[in-house]
Design a protein around this motif. Structure first.
Motif, PDB file in Angstrom:
ATOM      1  N   ALA A 161      -8.918  -2.445   4.905  1.00 54.73           N
ATOM      2  CA  ALA A 161      -8.445  -1.382   4.030  1.00 54.73           C
ATOM      3  C   ALA A 161      -9.612  -0.686   3.335  1.00 54.73           C
ATOM      4  O   ALA A 161      -9.663   0.543   3.228  1.00 54.73           O
ATOM      5  CB  ALA A 161      -7.460  -1.947   2.996  1.00 54.73           C
ATOM      6  N   PHE A 162     -10.554  -1.480   2.895  1.00 56.69           N
ATOM      7  CA  PHE A 162     -11.701  -0.942   2.161  1.00 56.69           C
ATOM      8  C   PHE A 162     -12.542  -0.021   3.050  1.00 56.69           C
ATOM      9  O   PHE A 162     -12.902   1.086   2.667  1.00 56.69           O
ATOM     10  CB  PHE A 162     -12.553  -2.100   1.633  1.00 56.69           C
ATOM     11  CG  PHE A 162     -13.777  -1.665   0.903  1.00 56.69           C
ATOM     12  CD1 PHE A 162     -13.681  -1.106  -0.377  1.00 56.69           C
ATOM     13  CD2 PHE A 162     -15.042  -1.787   1.477  1.00 56.69           C
ATOM     14  CE1 PHE A 162     -14.801  -0.698  -1.057  1.00 56.69           C
ATOM     15  CE2 PHE A 162     -16.171  -1.373   0.798  1.00 56.69           C
ATOM     16  CZ  PHE A 162     -16.057  -0.828  -0.472  1.00 56.69           C
ATOM     17  N   THR A 163     -12.852  -0.491   4.275  1.00 52.84           N
ATOM     18  CA  THR A 163     -13.696   0.305   5.164  1.00 52.84           C
ATOM     19  C   THR A 163     -13.028   1.618   5.552  1.00 52.84           C
ATOM     20  O   THR A 163     -13.693   2.605   5.796  1.00 52.84           O
ATOM     21  CB  THR A 163     -14.050  -0.474   6.454  1.00 52.84           C
ATOM     22  OG1 THR A 163     -12.835  -0.938   7.033  1.00 52.84           O
ATOM     23  CG2 THR A 163     -14.953  -1.658   6.140  1.00 52.84           C
ATOM     24  N   ARG A 164     -11.633   1.613   5.589  1.00 51.57           N
ATOM     25  CA  ARG A 164     -10.936   2.844   5.936  1.00 51.57           C
ATOM     26  C   ARG A 164     -10.581   3.670   4.698  1.00 51.57           C
ATOM     27  O   ARG A 164      -9.925   4.693   4.832  1.00 51.57           O
ATOM     28  CB  ARG A 164      -9.647   2.536   6.714  1.00 51.57           C
ATOM     29  CG  ARG A 164      -9.862   1.716   7.960  1.00 51.57           C
ATOM     30  CD  ARG A 164     -10.688   2.490   9.003  1.00 51.57           C
ATOM     31  NE  ARG A 164     -11.017   1.640  10.123  1.00 51.57           N
ATOM     32  CZ  ARG A 164     -10.343   1.639  11.276  1.00 51.57           C
ATOM     33  NH1 ARG A 164      -9.326   2.441  11.439  1.00 51.57           N
ATOM     34  NH2 ARG A 164     -10.691   0.842  12.250  1.00 51.57           N
ATOM     35  N   GLY A 165     -10.934   3.162   3.553  1.00 49.14           N
ATOM     36  CA  GLY A 165     -10.617   3.888   2.328  1.00 49.14           C
ATOM     37  C   GLY A 165      -9.135   3.988   2.048  1.00 49.14           C
ATOM     38  O   GLY A 165      -8.647   4.972   1.507  1.00 49.14           O
ATOM     39  N   ILE A 166      -8.373   2.942   2.424  1.00 48.86           N
ATOM     40  CA  ILE A 166      -6.930   2.955   2.176  1.00 48.86           C
ATOM     41  C   ILE A 166      -6.635   2.207   0.879  1.00 48.86           C
ATOM     42  O   ILE A 166      -7.149   1.113   0.642  1.00 48.86           O
ATOM     43  CB  ILE A 166      -6.164   2.299   3.348  1.00 48.86           C
ATOM     44  CG1 ILE A 166      -6.397   3.111   4.639  1.00 48.86           C
ATOM     45  CG2 ILE A 166      -4.665   2.196   3.036  1.00 48.86           C
ATOM     46  CD1 ILE A 166      -5.900   2.464   5.898  1.00 48.86           C
ATOM     47  N   GLU A 167      -5.803   2.830   0.057  1.00 46.21           N
ATOM     48  CA  GLU A 167      -5.465   2.247  -1.235  1.00 46.21           C
ATOM     49  C   GLU A 167      -4.557   1.015  -1.052  1.00 46.21           C
ATOM     50  O   GLU A 167      -3.589   1.039  -0.296  1.00 46.21           O
ATOM     51  CB  GLU A 167      -4.736   3.311  -2.066  1.00 46.21           C
ATOM     52  CG  GLU A 167      -4.483   2.908  -3.489  1.00 46.21           C
ATOM     53  CD  GLU A 167      -3.807   4.059  -4.243  1.00 46.21           C
ATOM     54  OE1 GLU A 167      -3.795   5.196  -3.740  1.00 46.21           O
ATOM     55  OE2 GLU A 167      -3.284   3.780  -5.334  1.00 46.21           O
ATOM     56  N   SER A 224       0.855  -1.190   0.000  1.00 44.23           N
ATOM     57  CA  SER A 224       0.000   0.000   0.000  1.00 44.23           C
ATOM     58  C   SER A 224       0.885   1.233   0.000  1.00 44.23           C
ATOM     59  O   SER A 224       1.978   1.223   0.581  1.00 44.23           O
ATOM     60  CB  SER A 224      -0.882  -0.016   1.260  1.00 44.23           C
ATOM     61  OG  SER A 224      -1.510   1.237   1.425  1.00 44.23           O
ATOM     62  N   HIS A 283     -10.703  -6.134   3.671  1.00 46.64           N
ATOM     63  CA  HIS A 283     -11.908  -5.531   4.236  1.00 46.64           C
ATOM     64  C   HIS A 283     -11.569  -4.314   5.094  1.00 46.64           C
ATOM     65  O   HIS A 283     -12.207  -3.255   4.974  1.00 46.64           O
ATOM     66  CB  HIS A 283     -12.667  -6.574   5.073  1.00 46.64           C
ATOM     67  CG  HIS A 283     -13.901  -6.036   5.721  1.00 46.64           C
ATOM     68  ND1 HIS A 283     -15.057  -5.776   5.004  1.00 46.64           N
ATOM     69  CD2 HIS A 283     -14.153  -5.671   7.011  1.00 46.64           C
ATOM     70  CE1 HIS A 283     -15.969  -5.302   5.830  1.00 46.64           C
ATOM     71  NE2 HIS A 283     -15.450  -5.212   7.046  1.00 46.64           N
TER      72      HIS A 283
END
Lengths: 261, 307
Positions: B273-279, B232, B271
């Motif tokens: 990463a997605f919920t925190r909006g991290i690329e 990331s 999951h």
């Protein structure tokens, strides 16, 4: 049906005919027996003539004993049986052999049957070969006629003896699985131990395997010092067969039963 | 119609060679219609167990049966079980075809099976050559051909991938899958889990002659401690998020722009990463994970133990 003896015998023949061992042993037997015939015709009569003032080549008995050199194929027949059996362990083909036929005693039995036939066949070939060589070497010499009767008188005995002797080889191989050890022990026994025992322990000779073989073959060879003291043909044959059966039975209960790892 | 395989039953199997216990109170089952990996380090007792199943080695106690009977009591063993045990059981001067002819003759099998088996394993052109000149891979194929002679319902293969080139391994994989799909019982031993991972449905893992794990591969993978690598551009933020949402996981930097996450699956990391909006640039769980679990299982000396 697995363990069918006929299938196993055919497989044993296939094993023998797809490697060189059998042919090497046959060639060895032919070479060795021919050497005996040549020596008996060229060398021995000169010596005996000087000693006894007779020409051995004029004696039908002497010529019969020359043809009986075919019996000296015995060592090759014995080694054939030993190497065929121990080779299975040496090359680890025993694994696929026992997978195809898990009843192991049957495998040893099939080998015995197969090599008995081979022993008899080698005997017949050797007798014919020795007769041929004798004819060739006798060309241009004065000699008593070689008759079909002479050949016939030794043929059955040599075939019977070598058939059983091949089974002895298979049994010894089953008992002593290490190929080199089995060969060395067999040669030492035949060449050294049994002759010495026969000379030093009086009366024992005819009860030993070699004595039984000579009795079964019913031939008098010139090298045979104890020829007078042998069992009758049937006695020799049965005794030799008994040696084979005892070795094979002991092997089936011990070495053949062991784990194949 | 291919034959249906018998299940294999190993019950309380113990084998001692002198003072050495090669297999100790081992029990497991192998089901037809599936490929089962029989795994363990070298010397863990796999070969001894296979040889007990095949009647070549007599168990000290316990039993190893094909269906309901030991191999030696089977009415027609080569039609029920095919085995490829090792690549050394050949007479070097005999040709490949003659090697198979000997076995087929002894077992009373149809002579046509010889050429059929040679063709199946891709040895037709080498059939007339002496086995002494064969490579290890060719010997493996010949051993497999011998196992297939009786068109058996069950196959026991000891390290069949040894010596095969990558193409051969891929072929073997497809071949074994097809055999199992026909309803046959397929047991394949290996000392490397990754080698059979793509082939097997079930695994039986032993160590020092004892069972350490038996079950489906899927279960083993689930059981495995998830070890995920994630790349990331914002590793620090992602590391913090992961530690916050999964306190049991251990998150370590793995080089520039990457994190090594122990205790979370790629899905779980994704999951978070997605919920925190991290690329996220890469998310992977390498085969090394399962291999490490395998090593831990077999090294622990803790039979039946949990992870």
């Amino acid at each position: 049906m697995t363990g069918n003896l006929l299938h196993l015998v055919r497989a044993e023949w296939l094993k023998a005919s797809t490697t060189k061992l059998l042919w090497i042993m046959v060639l060895g037997a032919l070479g060795f027996t021919a050497l005996n015939v040549v020596a008996l015709i060229l060398v021995a009569p000169e010596a005996s003539a000087a000693l006894l003032d007779i020409d051995a080549l004029q004696s039908p008995e002497y010529l019969t004993s020359v043809l009986a050199s075919a019996s000296s194929a015995s060592l090759f027949v014995l080694l054939l049986g030993i190497i065929a059996m121990t080779g299975e362990y040496r090359h680890m083909t025993i694994t696929s052999t026992f997978l195809a036929a898990p009843r192991r005693g049957r495998v040893v039995l099939a080998k015995g049957v197969t090599y008995a036939v081979m022993g008899a066949a080698i005997a017949v070939i050797s007798v014919a070969w020795c007769t041929l060589v004798a004819f060739a070497v006798l060309i241009g010499r004065e000699h008593a006629p070689i008759t079909a009767g002479m050949v016939g008188s030794i043929l059955f005995g040599v075939a019977l003896g070598l058939a059983i002797y091949a089974v002895v080889g298979v049994s010894v191989g089953a008992l002593i699985k290490n190929q080199v050890a089995a060969i060395v022990i067999a040669i030492l026994w035949v060449m050294l131990v049994e002759p010495l025992l026969s000379v030093f322990v009086s009366g024992i000779g005819k009860w030993l395997p070699g004595g039984a073989l000579n009795a079964a073959m019913n031939v008098t060879t010139q090298a045979d010092l104890t020829a007078a003291d042998v069992l009758p043909v049937w006695g020799g044959a049965l005794l030799l067969l008994a040696y084979a059966v005892v070795f094979a039975t002991v092997a089936s209960l011990t070495t053949v039963r062991r784990d194949i790892t | 119609m291919p034959p249906t395989g018998e299940p294999l039953h190993v019950v309380g199997l113990t084998k001692r060679f002198g003072s050495v216990t090669a297999v100790k109170d081992l029990s497991f089952e192998v089901s037809p219609g599936r490929v089962t990996g029989f795994l363990g380090p070298n010397g863990s007792g796999k070969t001894t167990t296979l040889r007990c199943l095949l009647g070549l080695v007599t168990p000290t106690s316990g039993s190893a049966h094909i269906g309901s009977a030991p191999y030696r009591a089977l009415p027609d063993p080569t039609r029920m079980v095919g085995a490829a045990l090792e690549a050394s059981g050949f007479h070097p001067a005999r040709t490949a075809r003659n090697h198979l002819r000997v076995i087929a003759t002894a077992a009373g099998l149809d002579a046509r099976r010889v050429d059929a088996s040679l063709e199946t394993v891709g040895l037709t052109t080498a059939a007339g050559r002496k086995v002494g000149g064969f490579s290890l891979g060719m010997r493996q194929r010949l051993a497999l051909a011998a196992a297939l002679l009786g068109d058996p319902g069950a196959l026991l293969l000891d390290e069949p991938a040894n010596g095969l080139d990558p193409e051969g391994i891929a072929w073997l994989r497809t071949f074994l899958r097809a055999l199992a799909a026909e309803g046959r019982t397929v047991l394949v031993s290996s000392h490397v889990l990754s080698e059979v991972r793509q082939t097997v449905d079930d695994v039986v893992i032993i160590s020092r002659g004892e069972l350490v794990h038996a079950g489906t591969l899927a279960d083993l993978e689930k059981t495995a401690t998830s070890h995920t690598t994630v790349r990331s551009p914002s590793t620090e933020a992602l590391a913090a998020a992961l530690r916050e949402s999964a306190p049991h996981a251990s998150v370590d930097p793995a080089g520039e722009g990457a994190l090594s996450v122990l205790g979370l699956s790629p899905a779980e990391v994704g999951h978070v990463a997605f919920t925190r909006g991290i690329e996220v640039h890469e998310l992977s769980s390498s085969a090394g994970d399962l291999e490490r679990v395998f090593l831990e299982l077999t090294a622990s000396g803790n039979p039946g133990g949990a992870l």
